[in-house]
Design an enzyme around this catalytic site. Structure first.
Site, PDB file in Angstrom:
ATOM      1  N   TRP A   1      -2.862  -2.701  -1.779  1.00  0.00           N
ATOM      2  CA  TRP A   1      -2.435  -4.026  -2.252  1.00  0.00           C
ATOM      3  C   TRP A   1      -3.159  -5.013  -1.343  1.00  0.00           C
ATOM      4  O   TRP A   1      -2.862  -5.099  -0.148  1.00  0.00           O
ATOM      5  CB  TRP A   1      -0.919  -4.139  -2.124  1.00  0.00           C
TER       6      TRP A   1
ATOM      7  N   GLU B   1       8.941 -13.612 -12.695  1.00  0.00           N
ATOM      8  CA  GLU B   1       8.159 -12.542 -12.066  1.00  0.00           C
ATOM      9  C   GLU B   1       7.631 -11.509 -13.065  1.00  0.00           C
ATOM     10  O   GLU B   1       6.602 -10.900 -12.808  1.00  0.00           O
ATOM     11  CB  GLU B   1       8.900 -11.883 -10.908  1.00  0.00           C
TER      12      GLU B   1
ATOM     13  N   ARG C   1       5.039   0.476  -6.437  1.00  0.00           N
ATOM     14  CA  ARG C   1       5.053  -0.418  -5.279  1.00  0.00           C
ATOM     15  C   ARG C   1       4.091  -1.593  -5.463  1.00  0.00           C
ATOM     16  O   ARG C   1       4.156  -2.560  -4.704  1.00  0.00           O
ATOM     17  CB  ARG C   1       4.663   0.359  -4.025  1.00  0.00           C
TER      18      ARG C   1
ATOM     19  N   HIS D   1      19.821 -35.182 -11.636  1.00  0.00           N
ATOM     20  CA  HIS D   1      19.136 -35.826 -10.503  1.00  0.00           C
ATOM     21  C   HIS D   1      17.635 -35.561 -10.520  1.00  0.00           C
ATOM     22  O   HIS D   1      16.976 -35.733  -9.501  1.00  0.00           O
ATOM     23  CB  HIS D   1      19.756 -35.347  -9.182  1.00  0.00           C
TER      24      HIS D   1
ATOM     25  N   CYS E   1       0.827  -1.212   0.000  1.00  0.00           N
ATOM     26  CA  CYS E   1       0.000   0.000   0.000  1.00  0.00           C
ATOM     27  C   CYS E   1       0.858   1.258   0.000  1.00  0.00           C
ATOM     28  O   CYS E   1       1.960   1.270   0.541  1.00  0.00           O
ATOM     29  CB  CYS E   1      -0.886   0.012   1.232  1.00  0.00           C
TER      30      CYS E   1
ATOM     31  N   LYS F   1      13.859 -13.577 -12.334  1.00  0.00           N
ATOM     32  CA  LYS F   1      13.556 -12.421 -13.184  1.00  0.00           C
ATOM     33  C   LYS F   1      12.537 -12.818 -14.246  1.00  0.00           C
ATOM     34  O   LYS F   1      11.578 -12.114 -14.490  1.00  0.00           O
ATOM     35  CB  LYS F   1      14.819 -11.881 -13.884  1.00  0.00           C
TER      36      LYS F   1
ATOM     37  N   GLU G   1      18.619 -16.334  -9.923  1.00  0.00           N
ATOM     38  CA  GLU G   1      18.177 -14.954 -10.160  1.00  0.00           C
ATOM     39  C   GLU G   1      17.598 -14.803 -11.575  1.00  0.00           C
ATOM     40  O   GLU G   1      16.579 -14.142 -11.771  1.00  0.00           O
ATOM     41  CB  GLU G   1      19.362 -13.996  -9.940  1.00  0.00           C
TER      42      GLU G   1
ATOM     43  N   LYS H   1       6.689  -3.810  -4.827  1.00  0.00           N
ATOM     44  CA  LYS H   1       8.112  -3.508  -4.804  1.00  0.00           C
ATOM     45  C   LYS H   1       8.701  -3.755  -3.429  1.00  0.00           C
ATOM     46  O   LYS H   1       9.799  -4.292  -3.288  1.00  0.00           O
ATOM     47  CB  LYS H   1       8.317  -2.038  -5.216  1.00  0.00           C
TER      48      LYS H   1
ATOM     49  N   ASN I   1      -1.320   1.314   5.748  1.00  0.00           N
ATOM     50  CA  ASN I   1      -0.376   0.386   5.127  1.00  0.00           C
ATOM     51  C   ASN I   1       0.101  -0.546   6.226  1.00  0.00           C
ATOM     52  O   ASN I   1       0.624  -0.081   7.236  1.00  0.00           O
ATOM     53  CB  ASN I   1       0.800   1.184   4.536  1.00  0.00           C
ATOM     54  N   GLY I   2      -0.105  -1.842   6.065  1.00  0.00           N
ATOM     55  CA  GLY I   2       0.310  -2.797   7.106  1.00  0.00           C
ATOM     56  C   GLY I   2      -0.805  -3.795   7.351  1.00  0.00           C
ATOM     57  O   GLY I   2      -1.733  -3.918   6.553  1.00  0.00           O
TER      58      GLY I   2
HETATM   59  O1  M6R Z   1      13.733  -4.673  -0.699  1.00  0.00           O
HETATM   60  P1  M6R Z   1      14.265  -6.057  -0.527  1.00  0.00           P
HETATM   61  O2  M6R Z   1      15.604  -6.243  -1.121  1.00  0.00           O
HETATM   62  O3  M6R Z   1      14.233  -6.489   0.921  1.00  0.00           O
HETATM   63  O4  M6R Z   1      13.242  -6.977  -1.299  1.00  0.00           O
HETATM   64  C1  M6R Z   1      13.375  -8.367  -1.284  1.00  0.00           C
HETATM   65  C2  M6R Z   1      12.469  -9.014  -2.302  1.00  0.00           C
HETATM   66  O5  M6R Z   1      11.125  -8.713  -2.017  1.00  0.00           O
HETATM   67  C3  M6R Z   1      12.792  -8.573  -3.732  1.00  0.00           C
HETATM   68  O6  M6R Z   1      14.119  -8.819  -4.058  1.00  0.00           O
HETATM   69  C4  M6R Z   1      11.886  -9.302  -4.728  1.00  0.00           C
HETATM   70  O7  M6R Z   1      12.159 -10.668  -4.735  1.00  0.00           O
HETATM   71  C5  M6R Z   1      12.010  -8.717  -6.133  1.00  0.00           C
HETATM   72  N1  M6R Z   1      10.730  -8.692  -6.765  1.00  0.00           N
HETATM   73  C6  M6R Z   1      12.927  -9.478  -7.003  1.00  0.00           C
HETATM   74  O8  M6R Z   1      13.015  -8.946  -8.279  1.00  0.00           O
END
Ligand code: M6R
Length: 612
Positions: free
Chosen positions: A76, A492, A27, A508, A2, A489, A485, A607, A102-103
């Site tokens: 959110w 997501e 966000r 395996h 949020c 990427k 990673e 985000k 927010n929370g």
């Molecule tokens: O702000 P942070 O580095 O703590 O965030 C961690 C993850 O939420 C963040 O890396 C998330 O996995 C991203 N969407 C990856 O691209």
């Protein structure tokens, strides 16, 4: 997660707060709403499921939405679907108080039951609405809004950043935080509240970061901060040292692309001023540890989530290799609940780009409560993790807006490699290695640029896999976390199922998946395990997998077993991830873009994950 924006001053609040929440779109959110108090001192609420543009379209004529005070929210969804009813602001029974949040209010069910028994009528499924009614309940009893907010917050379990306006006080915002970020922006005869600096930076660079359990009461001329127990707080005003251009796309189609292309600069910023060539070592002054204390470190725990967790895995490999100090890497969400063993002389590092990730913050607190010294590796200056750590290192990557983290990873890895050399040189790492490391690190920005110059070629390769439904990423050693990673990427932002594996693990199990439709993206660089990984590639080829190889410049033979090859420059093993990740970021970006997806705001993602 949020987003919160509030304005009080002499200007019309509506365009300011709408613009503010637009700056927070990155966000992630699924509905939006505003509350304003108009010239007739009436509280007006407008909200809509969907995008902010839908909210804007639904607004009545400007004269009906104008007022000098307002709050705005992007939601959110956590409790209740993303509907207009569940969108914020929420109001009390007599529609005098509007609140955005927010929370998560963890004990909302118990509170709601009690309030319903007292004739409060709820209209939404949210946890947030409980807060509005609770404040309304105490306001009815006390006839003092600040006191009512304080009393209500004392009963709340969970996390909140909130902003409240009330038609009985038509020139006042009350905002409070515990666990979720909240700042007060100070302008000339106007003030702002926001969950994120980017919402208000076009108006002011002077801010106060509220601390947990603090409440600010603000009108257009002044403000007062108290604690939840009504103690007056003297807060420090901070100056934001970046400007609005860093949160604008400029010539780029998406923030993610812009941020990928910023990496020559951001990596340079991560090591600038931290190299000591004459001693073949590095310095990380923000840790605030003496040489003696650094020598005493016997073990590291590194805790993080998502991409930051991948950086931690790379850090483990580098630190164990160079400093010979055992490193445990753990997901923050697991660490916080498993009663971790933290032996003497263990230092804990938490890595977080945003510095606000709820699980990482909780893990930090857990480690501190067990007596450990905890250091943060963060990007956002003044973030909660940065403030609650015993010391730390800023990665100086600049604002990262794209939900898919890119430049943060390379900067985090840069900082971890500096840490490895710092600790290593105090132990057995040779000055020759220290010198080589520094010489190679300095060349990395230019080498990243060379990979970026190959963007069009990588885009073509992305075109060959854009319609795939699955993909496999393979790497070994320091490049295994890069395989993870690369897969993260891709999944997501393109919604293609992807998995990362240590290349030799493939036989395996995952090898069963390989057929002519399966793209297999392999990091096969010229180093000590090159021959082994080529054998793994042969196994894929024998099963007709479509191989895309990330290879070292000059490696012609790899072409024979690959459908496509992306070349990257040679560097020392520990710095390879800084290069090998770049084509994988570009590949994921182009696949998502070619699929016409919303690269910067992928579905369901936020985000900064400020809830558990
Ligand atoms: O702000 P942070 O580095 O703590 O965030 C961690 C993850 O939420 C963040 O890396 C998330 O996995 C991203 N969407 C990856 O691209």
């Amino acid at each position: 997660m949020c987003g919160i924006v509030g304005y009080v001053g002499n200007r019309n609040a509506t365009p300011i707060i709408i613009e503010g929440i637009k700056r927070l779109e990155y966000r992630g959110y699924d509905s939006a709403g505003i509350a304003i108090i108009n010239k007739e001192h009436e509280l007006k609420i407008f909200k809509e499921a969907g995008k902010i543009i839908d909210l804007e379209r639904s607004l009545p004529a400007p004269n009906e939405t104008s007022g000098n005070i307002g709050i705005a929210h992007t939601r959110w969804a956590t409790h209740g679907e993303p509907t207009t009813t569940n969108a914020h602001p929420h109001t009390n029974c007599c529609n005098t108080i509007a609140l955005i949040h927010n929370g998560i209010i963890e004990n909302y069910k118990i509170l709601r039951k009690k309030l319903e028994a007292e004739d409060h009528i709820f209209v939404s499924e949210t946890d947030t609405e409980v807060l509005t009614h609770l404040i309304g309940h105490f306001y009815r009893e006390e006839n003092n809004l600040l006191l009512a907010v304080q009393e209500a917050l004392k009963l709340v379990e969970g996390a909140y950043g909130i902003a409240i306006i009330c038609s009985d006080f038509p020139d006042q915002i009350i905002a409070a935080r515990k666990g979720s970020p909240l700042i007060l922006g100070i302008g000339k005869n106007e003030f702002f509240v926001a969950s994120d600096v980017s919402a208000i930076i076009i108006h002011t660079k002077r801010v106060i970061y509220l601390q947990d359990n603090e409440i600010v009461t603000v009108n257009k001329n002044n403000f007062e901060i108290t604690t939840i127990n009504n103690k007056i707080v003297t807060a420090k005003v901070s100056e934001i040292d970046w400007d609005v251009s860093s949160i604008e796309k400029g010539e780029y189609k998406h923030f993610m692309l812009k941020e990928i292309f910023e990496q020559p600069k951001s990596v340079g910023n991560a090591f600038r001023g931290r190299l000591i060539p004459e001693l073949s070592t590095t310095r990380l002054g923000g840790l605030g540890l003496t040489e003696e204390e650094l020598r005493q470190v016997e073990r590291l725990h590194i805790i993080a989530c998502g991409t930051s967790w991948h950086a931690a895995l790379i850090g483990k490999n580098i630190i164990e290799g160079l400093a010979r100090i055992p490193v445990e890497v753990e997901y923050a969400s697991e660490y916080r609940y498993r009663n971790p063993i933290i032996p003497d002389n263990t230092v804990v590092f938490v890595i977080s780009q945003s510095g606000e990730t709820a699980d990482t913050l909780a893990a930090l607190r857990e480690a501190k409560s067990k007596g450990a010294r905890v250091f943060g590796i963060t990007n956002v200056v003044g973030s909660t993790i940065a403030r609650e750590s015993d010391g730390g290192v800023y990665i100086h990557a600049g604002t990262e807006i794209g939900v898919a983290s890119t430049k943060a990873l390379t900067s985090q890895v840069t900082v971890l490699s500096l840490l490895a050399v710092l600790l290593g040189r105090m132990r057995n790492l040779s000055s020759t290695y220290g010198t080589t490391f520094i010489e190679e690190l300095i060349k990395i920005p230019e080498k990243i640029q060379r990979i970026l110059d190959n963007n069009e070629e990588i885009k073509k390769i992305a075109g060959t896999i854009k319609d795939s439904t699955n993909a496999l990423y393979l790497g070994r050693g320091v490049n295994y976390p890069i395989a993870l990673e690369g897969a993260l990427k891709l999944k997501e932002i393109s919604y293609i199922h992807a998995e990362g594996y240590p290349a030799a693990e493939m036989k395996h199990g995952p090898i069963a998946l390989i057929d002519k439709n399966m793209p297999v993206i392999v990091i096969a660089l010229k180093d000590v395990i090159y021959d082994k990984i080529v054998s793994n590639l042969e196994e894929v080829k024998a099963r007709k997998g479509r191989i895309i190889t990330i290879a070292t410049e000059g490696d012609e033979t790899i072409k024979d077993i690959s459908e496509n090859v992306i070349y990257i420059p040679q560097t020392i093993n520990v710095l390879q991830p800084l290069l090998s990740v770049i084509p994988l970021q570009l590949l994921a970006y182009h696949v998502a873009d070619l699929r016409n997806l919303d690269v910067d705001q992928p579905r369901n993602l936020a985000k900064s994950v400020t809830v558990e």
